[in-house]
Scaffold this active site. Structure first.
Site, PDB file in Angstrom:
ATOM      1  N   SER A  69       0.858  -1.176   0.000  1.00 19.80           N
ATOM      2  CA  SER A  69       0.000   0.000   0.000  1.00 19.80           C
ATOM      3  C   SER A  69       0.900   1.233   0.000  1.00 19.80           C
ATOM      4  CB  SER A  69      -0.884   0.002   1.253  1.00 19.80           C
ATOM      5  OG  SER A  69      -1.569   1.225   1.397  1.00 19.80           O
TER       6      SER A  69
ATOM      7  N   TYR B 125      -2.420  -0.369  10.271  1.00 18.30           N
ATOM      8  CA  TYR B 125      -2.424  -0.909   8.912  1.00 18.30           C
ATOM      9  C   TYR B 125      -1.186  -0.437   8.139  1.00 18.30           C
ATOM     10  CZ  TYR B 125      -3.813  -1.063   3.957  1.00 18.30           C
ATOM     11  OH  TYR B 125      -3.852  -1.245   2.592  1.00 18.30           O
TER      12      TYR B 125
END
Length: 242
Positions: A137, A151
């Site tokens: 990501s 995250y």
């Protein structure tokens, strides 16, 4: 290609089938959704099988790989794309259980699945080589403050794992790379408690929109292809310039 791939995401599975891959679809509990992905693959004249398993559990990971091999043949590709973010929250309100779940699913699961793939793919161990694509990501770069710092940290670990493993097995016929998406239109935003998040963030993205899942899938399939044959330890951002 006729080679077997372990995967979770529908868009990537469909793109993989179109590129000639047979696909093992992993799922935790949504049997109907997994079967729909299998149907989408078989409708494109490729073989597919749905295999239940929680990839944060070692016994399930081992069973997943064993069943995939038994039903489809030698594994030549792995896409580590299991996903969750948990609820949007600041760090001081974050529970230990939420932190643990994210770390287990993104970090531990990626490590265990990669290990099982290497054991089967490595020419050093008698394998024929293969490709691993980890889904990272842009979150480690932007931090995801006030939303998903845990995250972002887990995806930072995925990046380091990608770099280290790539160097370890590049000489054994295995290419390890990652794709790092930005904002994507997926159901994860609903699960996080903010269903309009992808649309709201669109104005912060230089291209003016969030990504469709198929756009990320195309990047993954390119990484699996021979066109990316000299990529090892590469992290490809698909972020609209964000």
């Amino acid at each position: 290609m006729g080679s077997e791939m372990c995967i979770r995401d529908r868009a990537t599975a469909v793109r993989a089938a179109e590129a000639g891959w047979d696909v093992a679809v992993n799922y935790v509990s949504n049997h109907d959704s997994a079967n729909a992905v299998v149907d989408a693959v078989t409708n494109r004249d490729r073989r597919a099988v749905a295999i239940q398993g929680d990839v944060s559990r070692e016994s399930d990971v081992i069973r997943l790989f064993e069943q995939a091999e038994k039903q489809l043949g030698p594994i030549r590709a792995l896409v580590n794309n299991a996903g969750t973010t948990g609820r949007i929250t600041r760090v001081e309100d974050m529970t230990t259980a939420a932190m643990k779940k994210v770390l287990e699913l993104y970090v531990l699961a990626t490590m265990m699945c990669s290990r099982e793939a290497v054991r089967r793919m490595s020419t050093r161990r008698g394998g024929a080589g293969g490709v691993i694509v980890n889904i990272s990501s842009i979150a480690p770069r932007i931090g995801s403050s006030n939303e998903f710092v845990h995250y972002a940290a887990s995806k930072g670990a995925v990046d380091v794992w990608t770099w280290g493993l790539a160097r370890e097995v590049a000489g054994e016929g295995i290419r390890v790379n990652a794709v790092a998406p930005g904002m994507i239109k997926t159901e994860l935003h609903v699960a996080a408690g903010d269903p309009d998040r992808a649309e709201r963030y669109a104005k912060t993205i230089p291209m003016g929109r969030s990504a469709e899942p198929e756009e990320v899938a195309s990047a993954i399939i390119w990484m699996l292809s021979e066109e990316a044959g000299y990529c090892a330890g590469s992290i490809l951002e698909v972020s609209g310039g964000r």
